[in-house]
Scaffold this active site. Structure first.
Site, PDB file in Angstrom:
ATOM      1  N   GLY A 159       0.653  -1.104  -0.107  1.00 52.34           N
ATOM      2  CA  GLY A 159       0.085  -0.106   0.053  1.00 52.34           C
ATOM      3  C   GLY A 159       0.942   1.116  -0.111  1.00 52.34           C
ATOM      4  N   ALA A 160       1.966   1.338  -0.728  1.00 56.36           N
ATOM      5  CA  ALA A 160       2.980   2.314  -0.824  1.00 56.36           C
ATOM      6  C   ALA A 160       2.726   3.451  -1.793  1.00 56.36           C
ATOM      7  CB  ALA A 160       4.262   1.741  -0.869  1.00 56.36           C
ATOM      8  N   GLY A 163      -0.268   8.059   1.245  1.00 55.03           N
ATOM      9  CA  GLY A 163      -0.566   8.139   2.672  1.00 55.03           C
ATOM     10  C   GLY A 163       0.710   7.390   3.445  1.00 55.03           C
ATOM     11  N   TYR A 320     -13.986  -3.525  10.244  1.00 57.55           N
ATOM     12  CA  TYR A 320     -12.624  -2.924  10.158  1.00 57.55           C
ATOM     13  C   TYR A 320     -11.997  -3.305  11.430  1.00 57.55           C
ATOM     14  CZ  TYR A 320      -9.014   0.606   9.668  1.00 57.55           C
ATOM     15  OH  TYR A 320      -7.780   1.301   9.498  1.00 57.55           O
TER      16      TYR A 320
END
Length: 444
Positions: A159-160, A163, A320
């Site tokens: 997820g780079a 953010g 979540y």
């Protein structure tokens, strides 16, 4: 003698056969006379790997299961309490360290009672904090790694492309680490690579496709990486989603569970041999304080709901939170299974109401709250400081099994510390992956 740090001997060679089933034994510390400092002179209490207490008579050079005074047999939990770890102190002596309280003792903490903290000298308890640092709560990722050279290190950050993941990759790369950005969106991933190279022209960064919602994609990514022959010193499991609407992954899993947890579980499982060969290596799992809210009715993990997700009972915040509880349990179990083999694992809470893309699908009320809270919350770089601290700071060498916030140890929920739940989740995850992957044809 009442030290309980194990000598390098095989317990099975000096102990008689186990006398009774483990579950029939009384727990240590719940009856009169169960103070380890009160055993006779020359005796020592020790613990087997499964949690059976035995006693060593150094005067007569023998061992026994029965307490020399109370004449009872005991057991303790098979693992150290959360925050405790065997560690070498400033004098290079092996001691038990409580990272949460900054204490150390030569006594196994499972033998300690409430009186121990009232009379620390009697129990050999003293102040010792190997994670002592001068970082501030508002320190940025660059502040955290200032002066640290990561040349020769290889990292994967999921997820780079934006953010926390982007800032983690950028910071590691700026200190000489070879960083692989593992992302789902090719265009945004390549753009992230260009941004890092523009800011740091000498940075070694590359992009590779990884869709955590697809176990097949995780498998393909892992095969690519193993084939590359690279070592793996740092694995940052950061990628995640928040979905207001009930959705399933292509493998039929509830999306939060599949992306935030199981995709990373499978990734680590596939790369564990590379991590072991690259030791000392570190795994950092980005969790959240949302793990406290894993169900509208209970703080415990609902294994049945994981296996059979329901659209009718779906609650986005609980789903979540449940996935982030799974991340914490995974981190604890990974620590217990591999920290002694050179692969450490810590988890991180980056902060609340952060201005990232995670909640891009959230409602207007949440987005408004983020905007209003922005002056009082961490920036992205500040939120990333704990991630890079666990990933690359020398102070964290050999330290494992902790939950960090603002580069300090914090305590997770009671459920997140459950050995039984963590082991059950590990076995369930392996079963789900085996069932899902058995349906595949050839992976091209």
């Amino acid at each position: 003698l009442f030290y309980v740090i194990m000598d390098p001997i095989d317990i099975q060679d000096v102990l008689p056969p186990f006398p009774v089933p483990l579950e029939t034994l009384a727990y240590w510390g719940r009856g009169p006379g169960e103070d380890i400092t009160l055993i006779p002179s020359g005796w020592e209490g020790r613990i087997t790997p499964e949690g059976r207490v035995f006693f060593v008579d150094h005067n007569n050079r023998k061992t026994q299961w029965i307490h020399p005074t109370t004449k009872l047999k005991y057991r303790v939990p098979p693992y150290l309490p959360y925050g405790w770890q065997l560690f070498k102190d400033d004098d290079d002596v092996l001691v038990y360290v409580d990272h949460l309280e900054g204490l150390s003792t030569k006594l196994d903490p499972r033998f300690l009672n409430k009186m121990a903290y009232e009379f620390p000298e009697k129990y050999g308890i003293r102040s010792f904090n190997p994670l002592r640092h001068r970082l501030k709560p508002y320190s940025t990722a660059d502040d955290t790694l200032e002066g640290i050279d990561l040349q020769g290190k290889v990292a994967i950050v999921t997820g780079a492309n934006s953010g926390l993941g982007f800032e983690t990759a950028r910071c590691l790369a700026s200190h000489g680490c070879h960083v692989i950005l593992a992302c789902r969106d090719h265009s945004r991933g390549m753009n992230a690579v260009r941004q890092i190279q523009h800011q740091h022209p000498s940075a070694q960064v590359e992009y590779r496709d990884l869709d955590l919602s697809s176990l097949r994609s995780v498998k393909l990514f892992s095969e690519f990486f193993i084939a590359s022959g690279l070592s793996l010193n740092i694995l940052v499991c950061n990628g995640g989603v928040y979905e207001p609407q009930f959705k399933l992954t292509e493998d039929g899993l509830e999306k939060h569970f599949g992306v935030n947890f199981l995709g990373h579980f499978y990734l680590v499982s596939l790369l564990i041999d590379v991590l072991l060969k690259s030791q000392p290596s570190r795994v950092v799992i980005v969790s959240s304080d949302s793990h406290w809210y894993s169900s509208p009715k209970s703080s415990e993990l609902d294994m049945q709901l994981i296996q059979r997700p329901s659209r009718d009972t779906y609650n986005a915040f609980a789903a979540y939170g449940s996935s982030k509880l799974c991340c914490l349990l995974f981190a604890q179990e990974l620590h217990r299974r591999f920290a002694g083999k050179g692969v450490t694992c810590n988890s991180v809470h980056p902060g609340n109401l952060l201005s990232t893309n995670l909640m891009r699908n959230a409602g207007c009320m949440y987005k408004t709250a983020v905007i209003l809270a922005r002056p009082f919350t961490n920036s992205i770089s500040q939120a990333t400081s704990s991630i890079v601290f666990c990933a690359a700071h020398p102070l964290v060498d050999g330290i494992s099994g902790l939950y960090m916030y603002r580069c300090c140890v914090v305590e997770p929920s009671y459920e997140a510390q459950s050995y039984g739940t963590a082991n059950a989740l590990w076995e369930l995850s392996e079963s789900i992956i085996t069932t899902s992957t058995s349906k595949w044809g050839p992976v091209m």
